[in-house]
Design an enzyme around this catalytic site. Structure first.
Site, PDB file in Angstrom:
ATOM      1  N   HIS A 127      36.453  42.882  48.648  1.00 46.84           N
ATOM      2  CA  HIS A 127      35.957  44.081  47.973  1.00 46.84           C
ATOM      3  C   HIS A 127      34.631  44.488  48.614  1.00 46.84           C
ATOM      4  CE1 HIS A 127      38.632  44.243  44.436  1.00 46.84           C
ATOM      5  NE2 HIS A 127      38.540  42.921  44.352  1.00 46.84           N
ATOM      6  N   CYS A 183      42.859  42.895  46.802  1.00 49.52           N
ATOM      7  CA  CYS A 183      42.890  42.014  45.639  1.00 49.52           C
ATOM      8  C   CYS A 183      44.177  42.172  44.822  1.00 49.52           C
ATOM      9  CB  CYS A 183      41.638  42.226  44.782  1.00 49.52           C
ATOM     10  SG  CYS A 183      41.263  40.840  43.680  1.00 49.52           S
TER      11      CYS A 183
END
Length: 244
Positions: free
Chosen positions: A195, A96
């Site tokens: 994630h 990310c």
């Protein structure tokens, strides 16, 4: 070369600032999968102000814009060293916010552009919509081919040049919800929005990274001993195609 005689060095970049949504689980997975095979792990946390030493594998997680701002300047000051490590075969995994800083820059909505370190040919701009939900990706370099995870981002990442995507999006939005791709890879650099954390659900990808890191250290491909991944594989398979 026997695994019990092997060693790998892993660096966790800026864990005090970039460690959202269980990103630490990626470090735990890499470490345990080495130790279960008798591979010695040297581990170092690198925080603001620390010098960056040579490692076989570098990991950086995700964070909010504020934390990215703090990390971006520090990372950029180490850009030359990290690019040299990339070109020497070191393995990088960015999640990310960390993934975004692997590119040339991240442009927030109403703040100055954050310089990336150009480990891969890519850039990110802030989007108006937040992408949240499960993701399934089909790769062309892993066995099994699928990656599963959870995305939560508004950044729109675009790949250029020789940077390839991790894979095609089967479920979810991926890099920008338009081109159908998720993540990026160049040489031994890998970035993704997944994630949740990523590697416990994708043990085959964890082993792929470990293999690359060992090859970087020893200059030859080393076949890893198979582990009993029945629970991990069952979890992985249960998430394939799962929508939010």
């Amino acid at each position: 070369m026997e695994e019990k005689n092997l060693k790998i060095s892993i660096a966790h970049l800026y864990p005090k600032l970039l460690n959202l949504y269980g990103d630490l689980g990626n470090i735990i997975t890499l470490t345990k999968r080495c130790q279960w095979r008798g591979i010695e792990v040297e581990f170092e946390q690198i925080n603001i102000g620390d010098s960056i030493k040579n490692h076989d594998l570098y990991f950086i997680g995700g964070g909010q814009d504020k934390q990215q701002e703090e990390v971006a300047q520090e990372l950029f000051s180490n850009r030359a060293e990290l690019i040299a490590q990339r070109d020497d075969g070191a393995v990088f995994l960015g999640i990310c916010g960390g993934y975004q800083l692997f590119g040339h820059y991240y442009q927030p909505h109403d703040k100055d552009k954050l310089n990336g370190i150009s480990l891969m040919d890519a850039y990110t701009v802030a989007g108006k919509k937040r992408f949240i939900g499960n993701v399934t990706v089909e790769t062309d370099f892993l066995t099994p081919k699928t990656l599963v995870g959870f995305e939560n981002h508004s950044g729109l990442t675009y790949l250029e040049g020789d940077t390839k995507p991790l894979g095609k999006v089967v479920v979810g939005n991926g890099n920008n919800s338009k081109d159908g791709f998720e993540g990026g890879r160049f040489k031994n650099v890998f970035g993704t929005y997944l994630h949740g954390s990523l590697l416990p659900k994708n043990p085959h990808f964890a082993d792929y990274l470990i293999s690359l890191a060992l090859e970087k250290r020893y200059g030859e491909k080393i076949e890893l001993t198979k582990l009993d991944d029945s629970i991990e594989v069952q979890t992985h398979n249960s998430l394939i195609g799962k929508t939010y």
